[in-house]
Motif scaffolding. Structure first.
Motif, short mmCIF file in Angstrom:
data_model
loop_
_atom_site.label_atom_id
_atom_site.label_comp_id
_atom_site.label_asym_id
_atom_site.label_seq_id
_atom_site.Cartn_x
_atom_site.Cartn_y
_atom_site.Cartn_z
N TRP B 27 0.85 -1.21 0.00
CA TRP B 27 0.00 0.00 0.00
C TRP B 27 0.88 1.26 0.00
CZ3 TRP B 27 -4.11 1.12 4.42
CH2 TRP B 27 -4.85 2.26 4.07
N HIS B 192 -13.27 2.54 6.48
CA HIS B 192 -13.81 2.49 5.11
C HIS B 192 -13.17 3.58 4.24
CE1 HIS B 192 -17.70 0.23 6.47
NE2 HIS B 192 -16.64 -0.55 6.41
N GLU B 195 -9.72 2.46 3.33
CA GLU B 195 -9.70 1.32 2.41
C GLU B 195 -10.32 1.64 1.06
OE1 GLU B 195 -11.15 -2.19 4.39
OE2 GLU B 195 -9.56 -2.08 5.91
N ALA B 196 -11.01 2.77 0.96
CA ALA B 196 -11.56 3.19 -0.34
C ALA B 196 -10.48 3.79 -1.24
CB ALA B 196 -12.69 4.20 -0.13
N PRO B 198 -7.70 4.17 -3.82
CA PRO B 198 -7.31 3.27 -4.92
C PRO B 198 -6.00 2.54 -4.65
CG PRO B 198 -8.10 5.38 -5.79
CD PRO B 198 -8.03 5.54 -4.30
N GLN B 201 -6.72 -0.48 -2.58
CA GLN B 201 -7.41 -1.51 -3.36
C GLN B 201 -6.43 -2.25 -4.27
OE1 GLN B 201 -10.52 -2.62 -3.06
NE2 GLN B 201 -10.89 -1.21 -1.35
N ARG B 202 -5.48 -1.52 -4.85
CA ARG B 202 -4.47 -2.18 -5.69
C ARG B 202 -3.58 -3.10 -4.86
NH1 ARG B 202 -4.28 3.07 -8.10
NH2 ARG B 202 -2.37 3.60 -6.96
N LEU B 204 -4.31 -4.56 -1.98
CA LEU B 204 -5.07 -5.73 -1.54
C LEU B 204 -5.21 -6.74 -2.67
CD1 LEU B 204 -6.77 -7.10 0.68
CD2 LEU B 204 -8.76 -5.82 -0.18
N ALA B 205 -5.55 -6.25 -3.86
CA ALA B 205 -5.70 -7.15 -5.01
C ALA B 205 -4.38 -7.85 -5.30
CB ALA B 205 -6.18 -6.36 -6.23
#
Lengths: 215, 215
Positions: B27, B192, B195-196, B198, B201-202, B204-205
């Protein structure tokens, strides 16, 4: 006020004297050659709304030098170290190694040390400790063995004293209610080496002296 | 290899997916706009002598960019943040505040979170947990209440997103096996919000994707 101001307790029970975390900040300031003032709080003040503006969890130490206002002993020591070659090499690779050991002390060694200390000092005789304490000690011994292997043959965690040694040795101090470190002569020698530093001795005397004055 | 290399596990049980600490480093690198490679280890490799030359405790993540070789997620994130204004203000006072929250996350909030997670995930049903778990939860709730008071009315722990928010929100994620955060709507909204992003999110993916590839 000439130098920074560091919050500390005016009284703690005997078992905590010489262990309270303002010791780390005092030691770092002594290594860096920075004079400071302690700002003593009693327990009630430390939990009150005024102090929580400075330290939202009501803990010591907190730090204020007129420009920088912060808390968390690890953060304050890191802040001081970033400004002092006595605590952290100036090159990026050396700085990263010192950071590594600061966090390793607090996050790979201290959790087990703290759980054991909390069990022994605050929960002695409670039923749950009979089953749980050996589990915590076993996991901690695993980490202490790994740390000992890392330190074997070395004076310091890296090729010179850094803030990482400062943090690691203050974490190991919190095992003093046990005899566990006796099984790790490399760690015992390391802790003595760290604590023999004149800056540590001045910091310790200052913390203990502040308790005396308030008594 | 163009960018830094970050060690991670090639497989963990479902309950740990999306929580392993390389997530923090991924992250931070995403926020800083730095491309990286993951270096996947299986459990046996992570405990072997070769990997311990890099990470003496056999944990992930470790980091190597060719010049800087280090470990401990907190240290690596701090190292990246010291080089990226996206994660840490450049002025000394702002830098100190971000450091404060990095350490507060790891040392004032995570100890209780970790003890609870360890109790629930690794010691479920053991006798000692009946007496001990409520004690740990009570102390943790005290800290969560203090953190909630600090965050009330704010988007971030300071006046902008910093590495302190990154660390704090990844610590709060480790409560997902409980419903405790439901009692702290300020903290739920904060998590939230973090974690929103981007970049999260990248990251985590990418962690989840690495598990899939190895399966």
């Amino acid at each position: 006020m000439s130098g920074p101001c560091v919050s500390a307790f005016d009284w703690v029970p005997d078992f905590a004297r010489g262990l309270v975390r303002d010791l780390r900040v005092r030691w770092a300031l002594e290594e860096a050659g920075i004079a400071y003032d302690s700002d003593l709080k009693n327990f009630e003040e430390s939990k009150g709304p005024a102090y929580r503006q400075w330290q939202p969890f009501g803990q010591v130490p907190a730090y204020d030098d007129g420009q920088v206002r912060m808390f968390e002993s690890g953060a304050i020591v890191t802040h001081i170290a970033l400004g002092s070659e006595a605590l952290m090499p100036r090159d990026e690779a050396g700085r990263a190694r010192a950071l590594t050991w600061i966090f390793a002390a607090l996050n790979s060694i201290e959790p087990g040390v703290s759980q054991l200390a909390e069990t022994d000092l605050f929960h002695e005789g409670e039923d749950w400790t009979k089953e749980r304490r050996p589990q915590v000690e076993e996991e901690l011994r695993q980490r202490l063995g790994e740390l000992s292997a890392q330190l074997n043959g070395r004076d310091w965690l890296e090729d010179r004293f850094t803030a990482g040694d400062l943090m690691m040795s203050t974490v190991l101090r919190n095992l003093r209610q046990t005899s566990i470190l006796n099984d790790y002569p490399v760690l015992t020698a390391y802790q003595h080496r760290c604590e023999a530093r004149p800056a540590f001795q001045r910091a310790l005397a200052a913390q203990l002296g502040d308790f005396k004055e308030a008594a």
